[in-house]
Design an enzyme around this catalytic site. Structure first.
Site, PDB file in Angstrom:
ATOM      1  N   ASP A 159       0.922  -1.134   0.050  1.00  0.00           N
ATOM      2  CA  ASP A 159       0.052   0.043  -0.218  1.00  0.00           C
ATOM      3  C   ASP A 159       0.852   1.405  -0.165  1.00  0.00           C
ATOM      4  O   ASP A 159       0.272   2.245   0.571  1.00  0.00           O
ATOM      5  CB  ASP A 159      -0.841  -0.178   1.248  1.00  0.00           C
ATOM      6  N   TRP A 219      -0.616  14.189  10.527  1.00  0.00           N
ATOM      7  CA  TRP A 219      -0.817  13.995   8.936  1.00  0.00           C
ATOM      8  C   TRP A 219      -0.239  15.257   8.379  1.00  0.00           C
ATOM      9  O   TRP A 219      -1.286  15.884   7.535  1.00  0.00           O
ATOM     10  CB  TRP A 219      -1.888  13.311   8.377  1.00  0.00           C
TER      11      TRP A 219
END
Length: 542
Positions: free
Chosen positions: A310, A473
């Site tokens: 991923d 993030w």
């Protein structure tokens, strides 16, 4: 404020108009009319007209009011709270004192000086979505002329009047598979609006599409997973190509001189079971160089062939013109989720270098002279395999930055590993298509590190380790005065010296940051803004 029915809207949509909405900027009375020249400009000053500021993806502000000498005086000027989104991941766009920001399926026009709402377009979130799309994430808008463009959670492209918020047209661009979604900000290139989808973990077939900005008519569509008989199709037996992933869920960059779009693709699907997709799985986890007039592929570079981790390749491809190893080159720099920072010649796609930017990389021994990973390659297993970087990646979708003055590339990196499991499973519409899973490595901690990378020497110039558990993030922006603004790992918005990495200022937002910073100016005053949690903060000097 009374809620009025939207014009030309789907059922349930509303438009909330503030009293000042008849004039987009009550301070200047300026009209919103974004010209192509504004999108082409690399001098990003008062306006921040697109997701990354300009087409290069550098996230570099040319404003000079906030400096290393006075940045410690920065103060919060206003805070906008969104009540219809969990966590904001959008980067605001600002033109002529008006700020545009999205939250789920809603769009807001704000007075960029005060945070006052000028208009609010509201659309219900969609039900029955899968995976990322079910998070109803929207990372921003695109502007051209007097129009605003945004993607919805269920992959509709909306065109609004940027001056009033009224809907002009609505196109469903991925309605044949309910596993599709959309999370990106669109990108304007010439007369077209470019959009992609999410769903790379959910068994969709990735594509990039261009729609005419005036009419909403499809101009072209480029499938990222080749069909039977097309180049690269050998990785996709039977109907596997219909579920191969390779989605395009972040905006790319554009070189007008080369007339080339650079756009990344996501991981192959299913994520952790490579048996059903043998070979390189083109064109997943790749960078695509595309002709914007036709949608034809010029060249591609695959960062992680046969991606089982991923890792994808949706990190911003940053365009830099500079001397490289004694020769002027048109470079493309990407810090990839797989742990290597790549430098390519963007004219031809020639591989120039790949440098590890995290300490722990176990999925491959290195990168060879052609840009391919060196065996042995680690793979997920039924009992679990420890692989580094972990599933979140060595970095992710949040922005890097490049500073022309320091000639350094800035990126937030993550030191982490995951245990990967393989568990074969069939594709089912309405369900995810991971064919396995991951868990955090119980014997090692994760850490975020702000890095400055020198592309000429291919070394890390400095690093600033973060305090936290690697949960943030947040992205990076650099400025002409020698500052790096970034979201740190302890819920702080922070500024550091771009040459040394020394911390110069910080502000505790009280919420985890899942967004990237930007800067703009109104009436000669510079502001820096970033989303944190469900709030949008704007800062300036006293």
């Amino acid at each position: 404020m009374p809620r009025k029915p939207c014009q030309l809207l789907l059922a349930g949509c509303t438009l909330v108009l503030a009293a000042s909405a008849q004039s987009p900027n009550p301070n200047t009375g300026a009209l919103i009319d974004v010209k192509p020249a504004q999108l082409h400009s690399q001098a990003i000053t008062d306006n921040w007209p697109s997701y990354n500021g300009d087409y290069t993806g550098r996230r570099f502000s040319s404003l000079t009011q906030i400096t290393p000498q006075n940045v410690a005086q920065l103060q919060a000027q206003w805070v906008f709270h969104s009540r219809n989104a969990g966590i904001l991941e959008a980067t605001p766009v600002v033109v002529n004192g008006v700020m545009y920001v999205t939250a789920s399926n809603d769009a807001y026009a704000l007075n960029a000086q005060t945070g006052q709402i000028l208009w609010h377009y509201s659309r219900p979130i969609s039900s029955g979505l899968v995976d990322d799309a079910a998070g109803h994430i929207s990372r921003g808008v695109a502007l051209l002329g007097t129009r605003l463009y945004m993607e919805t959670d269920n992959a509709h492209l909306l065109c609004l009047d940027a001056r009033s918020g009224h809907l002009i047209w609505d196109v469903a661009y991925a309605d044949w598979n309910k596993n599709y979604g959309a999370t990106s900000a669109p990108l304007i290139v010439k007369e077209n609006v470019l959009v992609g989808t999410s769903g790379g973990d959910d068994g969709v077939r990735g594509f990039l599409a261009a729609y005419n900005a005036e009419t909403g008519k499809l101009a072209w569509r480029l499938w990222t997973i080749p069909g039977p008989g097309e180049f690269g199709s050998s990785s996709w037996p039977g109907d596997a190509y219909l579920h191969g992933g390779g989605t395009t869920w972040m905006p790319g960059t554009y070189d007008p001189e080369l007339n080339t779009i650079f756009w990344g693709t996501s991981n192959a699907s299913p994520d952790y079971d490579g048996v059903v997709r043998p070979g390189d799985d083109l064109f997943t986890s790749s960078l695509l160089a595309i002709d914007p007039d036709t949608g034809k592929l010029k060249w591609f570079f695959q960062f992680t062939p046969h991606d089982l981790y991923d890792y994808d390749a949706l990190q911003t491809p940053v365009l830099v013109d500079r001397e490289y190893q004694g020769k002027p080159r048109k470079l493309l720099i990407e810090a990839n989720r797989n742990g290597f920072l790549y430098i390519l010649d963007r004219t031809s796609g020639e591989f120039l270098s790949a440098t590890p930017f995290v300490k722990r990389i176990t999925w491959a021994k290195g990168i060879d002279a052609h840009g391919r990973p060196i065996a042995p390659i680690s793979e997920p297993t039924a009992d679990g395999t420890l692989i580094c970087p972990g599933v979140v990646g060595a970095t992710n979708w949040f922005s890097p930055s490049y500073n022309e003055a320091t000639r350094l590339f800035y990126v937030m990196a993550l030191e982490s590993c995951s245990v990967y499991f393989r568990k074969p499973a069939p594709f089912a519409e309405g369900s995810t298509y991971y064919s396995g899973g991951t868990k955090r490595n119980p014997d090692a901690s994760s850490q975020k590190v702000l890095l400055a990378f020198d592309a000429q020497t291919q070394t890390v110039a400095w690093q600033y380790p973060q305090v936290g558990e690697g949960h943030s993030w947040g992205g990076v922006m650099s400025t002409a005065t020698g500052l790096v603004f970034f979201a740190d790992d302890a819920d702080f918005f922070e500024a550091a010296d771009a040459k040394t990495g020394k911390s110069l200022w910080h502000f505790n937002t009280g919420q985890s940051l899942h967004a990237s910073p930007m800067s703009y100016a109104v009436n000669g005053k510079q502001y820096v803004a970033i989303a944190s949690g469900s709030d949008l903060f704007s800062f300036a000097l006293p």
